[in-house]
Motif scaffolding. Structure first.
Motif, mmCIF file in Angstrom:
data_model
loop_
_atom_site.group_PDB
_atom_site.id
_atom_site.type_symbol
_atom_site.label_atom_id
_atom_site.label_comp_id
_atom_site.label_asym_id
_atom_site.label_seq_id
_atom_site.Cartn_x
_atom_site.Cartn_y
_atom_site.Cartn_z
ATOM 1 N N SER A 67 14.155 -6.824 -1.465
ATOM 2 C CA SER A 67 14.714 -7.956 -0.732
ATOM 3 C C SER A 67 13.578 -8.913 -0.366
ATOM 4 N N PHE A 68 13.963 -10.115 0.044
ATOM 5 C CA PHE A 68 12.962 -11.094 0.452
ATOM 6 C C PHE A 68 12.188 -10.614 1.676
ATOM 7 N N ASP A 69 12.911 -10.023 2.626
ATOM 8 C CA ASP A 69 12.233 -9.510 3.824
ATOM 9 C C ASP A 69 11.224 -8.424 3.467
ATOM 10 N N GLU A 70 11.615 -7.536 2.552
ATOM 11 C CA GLU A 70 10.691 -6.487 2.125
ATOM 12 C C GLU A 70 9.498 -7.088 1.383
ATOM 13 N N PHE A 71 9.739 -8.124 0.582
ATOM 14 C CA PHE A 71 8.651 -8.804 -0.115
ATOM 15 C C PHE A 71 7.639 -9.345 0.893
ATOM 16 N N LYS A 72 8.131 -10.023 1.919
ATOM 17 C CA LYS A 72 7.246 -10.588 2.942
ATOM 18 C C LYS A 72 6.444 -9.495 3.651
ATOM 19 N N VAL A 73 7.106 -8.398 3.987
ATOM 20 C CA VAL A 73 6.419 -7.292 4.669
ATOM 21 C C VAL A 73 5.347 -6.703 3.759
ATOM 22 N N ARG A 74 5.693 -6.485 2.492
ATOM 23 C CA ARG A 74 4.745 -5.862 1.558
ATOM 24 C C ARG A 74 3.548 -6.770 1.264
ATOM 25 N N ILE A 75 3.795 -8.053 1.081
ATOM 26 C CA ILE A 75 2.680 -8.960 0.794
ATOM 27 C C ILE A 75 1.791 -9.099 2.014
ATOM 28 N N ASP A 76 2.389 -9.123 3.196
ATOM 29 C CA ASP A 76 1.621 -9.179 4.436
ATOM 30 C C ASP A 76 0.775 -7.915 4.600
ATOM 31 N N LEU A 77 1.388 -6.764 4.351
ATOM 32 C CA LEU A 77 0.668 -5.495 4.445
ATOM 33 C C LEU A 77 -0.471 -5.437 3.428
ATOM 34 N N PHE A 78 -0.195 -5.876 2.203
ATOM 35 C CA PHE A 78 -1.223 -5.886 1.165
ATOM 36 C C PHE A 78 -2.407 -6.753 1.581
ATOM 37 N N ILE A 79 -2.134 -7.955 2.072
ATOM 38 C CA ILE A 79 -3.218 -8.864 2.475
ATOM 39 C C ILE A 79 -4.038 -8.248 3.602
ATOM 40 N N LYS A 80 -3.362 -7.688 4.604
ATOM 41 C CA LYS A 80 -4.079 -7.062 5.722
ATOM 42 C C LYS A 80 -4.913 -5.878 5.254
ATOM 43 N N GLN A 81 -4.340 -5.029 4.400
ATOM 44 C CA GLN A 81 -5.090 -3.873 3.904
ATOM 45 C C GLN A 81 -6.253 -4.312 3.011
ATOM 46 N N PHE A 82 -6.020 -5.330 2.205
ATOM 47 C CA PHE A 82 -7.075 -5.835 1.328
ATOM 48 C C PHE A 82 -8.236 -6.378 2.154
ATOM 49 N N ASN A 84 -8.951 -5.701 5.259
ATOM 50 C CA ASN A 84 -9.552 -4.575 5.970
ATOM 51 C C ASN A 84 -10.502 -3.803 5.045
ATOM 52 N N MET A 85 -10.075 -3.587 3.800
ATOM 53 C CA MET A 85 -10.936 -2.903 2.830
ATOM 54 C C MET A 85 -12.200 -3.722 2.577
ATOM 55 N N VAL A 86 -12.058 -5.030 2.451
ATOM 56 C CA VAL A 86 -13.224 -5.890 2.222
ATOM 57 C C VAL A 86 -14.195 -5.773 3.393
ATOM 58 N N CYS A 87 -13.666 -5.761 4.612
ATOM 59 C CA CYS A 87 -14.533 -5.623 5.788
ATOM 60 C C CYS A 87 -15.237 -4.272 5.809
ATOM 61 N N LYS A 88 -14.522 -3.214 5.491
ATOM 62 C CA LYS A 88 -15.109 -1.870 5.501
ATOM 63 C C LYS A 88 -16.084 -1.661 4.343
ATOM 64 N N GLU A 89 -15.767 -2.236 3.215
ATOM 65 C CA GLU A 89 -16.548 -2.033 1.990
ATOM 66 C C GLU A 89 -17.189 -3.343 1.548
ATOM 67 N N TYR A 90 -17.735 -4.066 2.500
ATOM 68 C CA TYR A 90 -18.231 -5.412 2.226
ATOM 69 C C TYR A 90 -19.303 -5.429 1.139
#
Length: 163
Positions: A67-82, A84-90
């Motif tokens: 669904s569109f709502d799930e798309f928004k949640v997943r893309i938001d989660l992906f960006i935040k995790q990405f 966060n990974m960049v910060c941890k593994e800079y």
């Protein structure tokens, strides 16, 4: 491997020497040559480690949305995790960003194997969104994927330029 990541991120692959890596790792040159065989092999292992152990867990957020709502949640989660990974593994991320052209030149197969999965995962996510009419069917999935990841690399370049 931490020492190699640090030296490659600061100096770049071409300017880095095994001798510098050994000094930073507080080990002898023979030990590095024995375990990694060559500077290129060490870089290949760093690429694989980044893709398999640092980036792959982030991709779990990109399960195909229904669904569109799930798309928004997943893309938001992906960006935040990405991010966060960049910060941890800079240093790892900076090493890849700084050496991208070199990596494609010296280790095309290793680079392709490691990042084709990442590219394919995001492409599948976008394609699924189009197929389920979450995204417009006129959206070019390949260009969207390239823009998305290009923005992350540009973000790091901009941050480095400010320092």
């Amino acid at each position: 491997m931490e020492a190699a990541t640090k030296v490659f991120s600061e100096k770049g692959y071409d300017a880095a020497s095994i001798r510098e890596l050994a000094a930073l790792a507080n080990t002898n040159l023979a030990s590095i040559n024995y375990h990694f065989k060559s500077k290129q092999n060490l870089m290949d292992l760093l690429i694989e480690d980044f893709a398999d152990n640092k980036l792959s867990p982030v991709l779990l957020a990109l399960d195909p949305p229904e669904s569109f709502d799930e798309f928004k949640v997943r893309i938001d989660l992906f960006i935040k995790q990405f991010l966060n990974m960049v910060c941890k593994e800079y240093d790892s991320f900076l090493m890849l960003q700084k050496n991208l052209d070199t990596l494609v030149r010296i280790s095309p197969d290793s680079f392709k194997d490691s990042f084709e999965k990442v590219h394919g995962c995001f492409l599948n996510f976008i394609n699924h969104g189009i197929k389920n009419r979450i995204l417009k069917d006129s959206l070019d999935q390949e260009i969207t994927t390239q823009i998305f990841f290009g923005c992350f690399f540009d973000l790091v370049k901009t941050n480095e330029a400010r320092k």
